[in-house]
Design an enzyme around this catalytic site. Structure first.
Site, mmCIF file in Angstrom:
data_model
loop_
_atom_site.group_PDB
_atom_site.id
_atom_site.type_symbol
_atom_site.label_atom_id
_atom_site.label_comp_id
_atom_site.label_asym_id
_atom_site.label_seq_id
_atom_site.Cartn_x
_atom_site.Cartn_y
_atom_site.Cartn_z
ATOM 1 C CG HIS A 121 -2.011 1.031 1.138
ATOM 2 N ND1 HIS A 121 -1.806 2.362 1.443
ATOM 3 C CD2 HIS A 121 -3.314 0.930 0.766
ATOM 4 C CE1 HIS A 121 -2.936 3.024 1.274
ATOM 5 N NE2 HIS A 121 -3.861 2.183 0.863
ATOM 6 C CD GLU A 190 -5.799 1.011 -2.661
ATOM 7 O OE1 GLU A 190 -6.869 1.163 -2.075
ATOM 8 O OE2 GLU A 190 -4.698 0.931 -2.070
#
Length: 277
Positions: A121, A190
């Site tokens: 992430h 993302e």
């Protein structure tokens, strides 16, 4: 990959016997560090009640996974036991045992009952200084311990879809380079510039980038990998995306159980084509 058994239709043959395979919609949610342990358990309990009562979730047409904070994992796993919700962790370390103060073993996560673990992430990169080499080692540790990696990829700044796709493909290749026998993978697209914003990336941008990722994964023998979108994903987005996008990776917009329920309802009306993840 690890597909489920055939999903039977009420008035026809199982979907596996139809010429066209329908992929289940995959919805994941990360709590990050927004909720404390008690609030995480209450949230998971509410979500489990919703999941047990929702026909599409029970049938496997919509699959759910949640990633609570590490201290809440054990109690959340207990809270959703017997429901069609899988649980995962937001992080793991690259080694199972050793002199690593504060590290979290993938072996221990698997033993707790985790199925998924998030890797790569943007916040892990920017806040904790993780680079490509660390992400590669962590993904290998996930696979080694039987955990499904949720690999987050995305470009830093807003750019054309072709360039964004190239960036994401390079991140995928780097991350999976040391993963032996990789047969179960979720890629969460993302774009970093969309994380934490009021609105997600434009549907046409998401669709174009995901199409590139799916094509690349197919060439790598990973056609069954799920490719989902994160980055301020919220209710109303999924129905605007093409069938090539397998689902959503949700953050703060899923922290209200009824908002998550509305996204499950929305998922029922979408159509995902191709090999099941």
């Amino acid at each position: 990959m690890r597909p489920p058994g055939p999903v039977a239709d009420a008035d026809g043959p199982s979907r596996s016997s139809q010429q066209e395979t329908v992929r289940p919609v995959l919805l994941g949610a990360s709590l990050k560090l927004y909720l404390d342990v008690d609030a995480s358990v209450a949230w998971a309990t509410s979500l489990a009640e919703i999941a047990r009562a929702h026909p599409a979730v029970v049938a496997g047409d919509v699959r759910l996974f949640i990633l609570p904070s590490l201290p809440a994992l054990d109690r959340v796993i207990t809270a959703v036991a017997g429901s069609p919700i899988s649980v995962g962790a937001q992080d793991l370390f690259w080694a199972e045992r050793g002199a690593y103060t504060g590290a979290v073993s993938g072996a221990d996560l698997a033993r707790l009952g985790c199925r998924y673990v998030e890797v790569g992430h943007a916040e892990r990169r920017h806040v904790f200084g993780e680079d490509d080499a660390i992400i590669r080692r962590k993904l290998a540790a996930a696979v080694r311990n039987g955990l499904t990696p949720v690999l987050c990829v995305g470009e830093e700044t807003q750019q054309e879809a072709d360039l964004a796709g190239e960036t994401c493909i390079a991140q995928i290749e780097s991350a999976i380079a040391d993963a032996d026998d990789l047969d179960d993978l979720v890629v969460a697209y993302e774009p970093e510039w969309a994380i934490g914003q009021a609105e997600p990336a434009a549907p046409e941008h998401v669709t174009a980038v995901v199409a590139q990722l799916r094509s690349h994964l197919a060439r790598r023998g990973l056609a069954g990998a799920a490719v989902i979108y994160g980055g301020s994903a919220k209710p109303g987005l999924l129905s605007t995306l093409s069938s090539g996008v397998d689902g959503l990776f949700l953050g703060r917009f899923a922290h209200e159980p009824q908002a998550f329920a509305s996204i499950i309802d929305e998922a029922v009306g979408t159509h995902r084509e191709g090999e099941e993840p």
